[in-house]
Scaffold this active site. Structure first.
Site, short mmCIF file in Angstrom:
data_model
loop_
_atom_site.label_atom_id
_atom_site.label_comp_id
_atom_site.label_asym_id
_atom_site.label_seq_id
_atom_site.Cartn_x
_atom_site.Cartn_y
_atom_site.Cartn_z
N GLY A 158 1.14 -1.31 -0.17
CA GLY A 158 0.20 -0.26 0.28
C GLY A 158 0.89 0.97 -0.05
N ARG A 196 -1.21 8.27 3.40
CA ARG A 196 -1.67 9.44 4.91
C ARG A 196 -0.95 9.60 5.66
NH1 ARG A 196 -7.25 6.38 6.89
NH2 ARG A 196 -5.49 4.66 5.80
N ARG A 228 32.91 9.51 21.18
CA ARG A 228 32.47 8.80 19.65
C ARG A 228 32.64 7.70 18.84
NH1 ARG A 228 34.85 14.09 16.54
NH2 ARG A 228 34.10 12.56 14.30
#
Ligand code: UD1
Ligand code: CA
Length: 494
Positions: free
Chosen positions: A15, A19, A346
């Site tokens: 699909g 929306r 990091r």
């Protein structure tokens, strides 16, 4: 959960998801660290089906590529035109048959936009399906507002009898719209009966589509057993059609993840402002303070305390470590280590046992030994530091010459002064010291003190000559007079 191993699970994901108003295909939107379809295939995977098929259509290149990463065993079947859920399942079965796959046993159908559906619920459905000797068993739910859903129609005036069929909202009568029991869109079918029933599905409905739901009426009319399994919690079958429901699903799934964590011994101080991904793991007595988001494969060791204000991705926090106001991505924080506040770790940062990365410290690709401290205002990039070394405040590991990154190696029990620039590649030996304000460009042998800075020169009386009458000049004069009096006093006593 493999007692009723299905022959296939078919996931409907063709699909458009209009929306969502998104350039991203609906089923690729993410909650709690997984795409919507990723959640569904994960739940389906718990059934260990012989074949896992995902029907794709809109955005199929992106969806297929994504499936290649998260579910390499899944087979994508393209539905060119979205002619309905029945059509989608029919072409999936036809493609399998065309490939020589003869399905025998149970076929489970699920939608790709129901991320909260648990593998356990699917297992209960297949169990009910097998126990009932059913041709089809539908997963149903009682919902407060059934608008838009297919309604479960039952035999008899009380409505409590056997399931006779499903009627779509758009095709339902006023009386049928009163029904609160709805079709979740999840089914277990007998493979052979499903294949033959799908050939009889018509498109004579309000949407002109082949409805999968019509299979129930067809099988029932042919004298087969049609069963229903009621989901314990209707929220589990929430289908995502827009971003309001996306947020609702994220909240519900997060609540579920935090609930599990708390029952496993994790203190979550403020569940409302704490977010976990599905892959987060933990040990008992970890504590999570407010405003904390743990993503990816982040792990909390026993007694580790994180937050407030932490965003940790794919980061391991060792037992008893304390991390606050920190952003970390791909870091490994050792047991009893201390991080924060206001720290950025990091990728490739590894802090040893009891190490410290303090306030306004950034680290990247840095191996920091046990007991070593980088307490304040520093950048540590591409470095190896031994144990029990102290890095002075405001130091920079100068790792980049504009072209390439270089490595700095510092030994154990070193004391580098405040405000050092450590220009890589450079090595500082064990037990060495460096003077504050040094720019270290050459290796420092073990046990040496390196001093690398300009000599200080005081130009006396400069302010009185160059800034006469200024506040500075007056202050200097007053200091000189006070110093002279002090000297006299001392002179008298001595
Ligand atoms: C469907 C059910 C309805 C049920 C509801 C539960 C039908 C006819 N209706 O309605 O009874 O209460 O789900 O959420 O089955 N899809 C395809 N190809 C298509 C059409 C749909 O792959 O041609 C996929 C969609 O991407 C979606 C799923 O099937 O993942 C359901 O389709 P959708 O259009 O959302 O059906 P609903 O109208 O919600
Ligand atoms: Ca839907």
């Amino acid at each position: 959960m493999t007692a009723n191993r299905p022959a296939a699970v078919v996931v409907l994901a063709a699909g458009e998801g209009t929306r969502m108003k998104s350039a991203t295909p609906k089923v690729l939107h993410r909650i709690c660290g997984r795409s919507l379809v990723g959640h569904v295939v994960a739940a389906a995977g718990e059934l260990a089906p012989e074949h896992l098929v995902v029907v794709v259509g809109h955005g199929r290149e992106a969806v297929t590529a994504h499936l290649g990463e998260v579910a390499p065993a899944a087979r994508a079947v393209v539905q060119q035109e979205q002619n309905g859920t029945g059509h989608a399942v029919r072409i999936a079965l036809e493609e399998l048959a065309g490939g020589g796959v003869e399905l025998d046993g149970t076929v489970v159908v699920v939608c790709g936009d129901t991320p909260l559906l648990a593998g356990e619920t699917l297992a209960r459905l297949t169990e009910a399906h097998a126990d009932g000797g059913n041709a089809v068993t539908v997963l149903t739910a009682e919902v407060p507002d059934a608008t838009g859903y297919g309604r479960i129609v039952r035999d008899g005036s009380t409505g409590a009898g056997a399931v006779t069929g499903i009627v779509e909202h758009k095709d339902a009568s006023a009386a049928q719209r009163e029904i609160r029991e709805i079709n979740s869109g999840v089914f277990a079918f007998d493979a052979k009966l499903l294949a033959s029933a799908l050939t009889q599905v018509r498109r004579d409905n309000s949407q002109g589509e082949e409805y999968l739901t019509d299979v129930l009426g067809i099988l029932r009319a042919a004298g087969h057993r049609v069963g229903a399994s009621l989901a314990a919690d209707h929220r589990e079958i929430l289908g995502i059609n827009n971003r309001v429901q996306l947020a609702e699903a994220r909240r519900l799934l997060n609540d579920r993840l935090l609930h599990d964590a708390m029952l496993a011994g994790v203190t979550v101080v403020d569940p409302a402002s704490t977010w976990f991904d599905v892959a987060v793991t933990y040990e008992p007595d970890a504590v999570v303070h407010p405003q904390t988001q743990l993503t990816g494969a982040t792990r909390l060791g026993a007694g580790a305390e994180v937050g407030p204000g932490c965003t940790l991705s794919d980061t391991v926090v060792g037992a008893g470590a304390r991390v606050l106001h920190t952003v970390a991505d791909g870091a490994e924080i050792g047991p009893e280590a201390k991080v924060g506040p206001y720290t950025y770790l990091r990728a490739g940062t590894r802090l040893g046992t009891g190490a410290k990365a303090g306030t306004y410290v950034e680290m990247k690709n840095a191996d920091v030994g046990a007991g070593t401290k980088v307490p304040h205002l520093s950048y540590v990039g591409d470095a190896t530091i031994g144990e029990f070394t102290n890095i002075g405040a405001a130091s920079v590991f100068v790792n980049y010459d504009g072209v390439a990154k270089h490595h700095t190696t510092i030994g154990s029990h070193c004391r580098t002064g405040a405000d050092n620039m450590l220009v890589a590649p450079v090595t500082i030996g064990d037990g060495a010291y460096t003077a504050a304000g040094s720019v270290i460009t050459k290796d420092v042998p073990a046990g040496s003190l390196a001093v690398a800075r300009g000599q200080q020169r005081n130009i006396e009386g400069w302010v009185a000559r160059k800034r006469p009458g200024s506040a500075a000049a007056r202050a200097a004069e007053a200091a000189r007079d006070a110093g002279a009096e002090g000297d006299e006093g001392a002179g008298q006593q001595g």
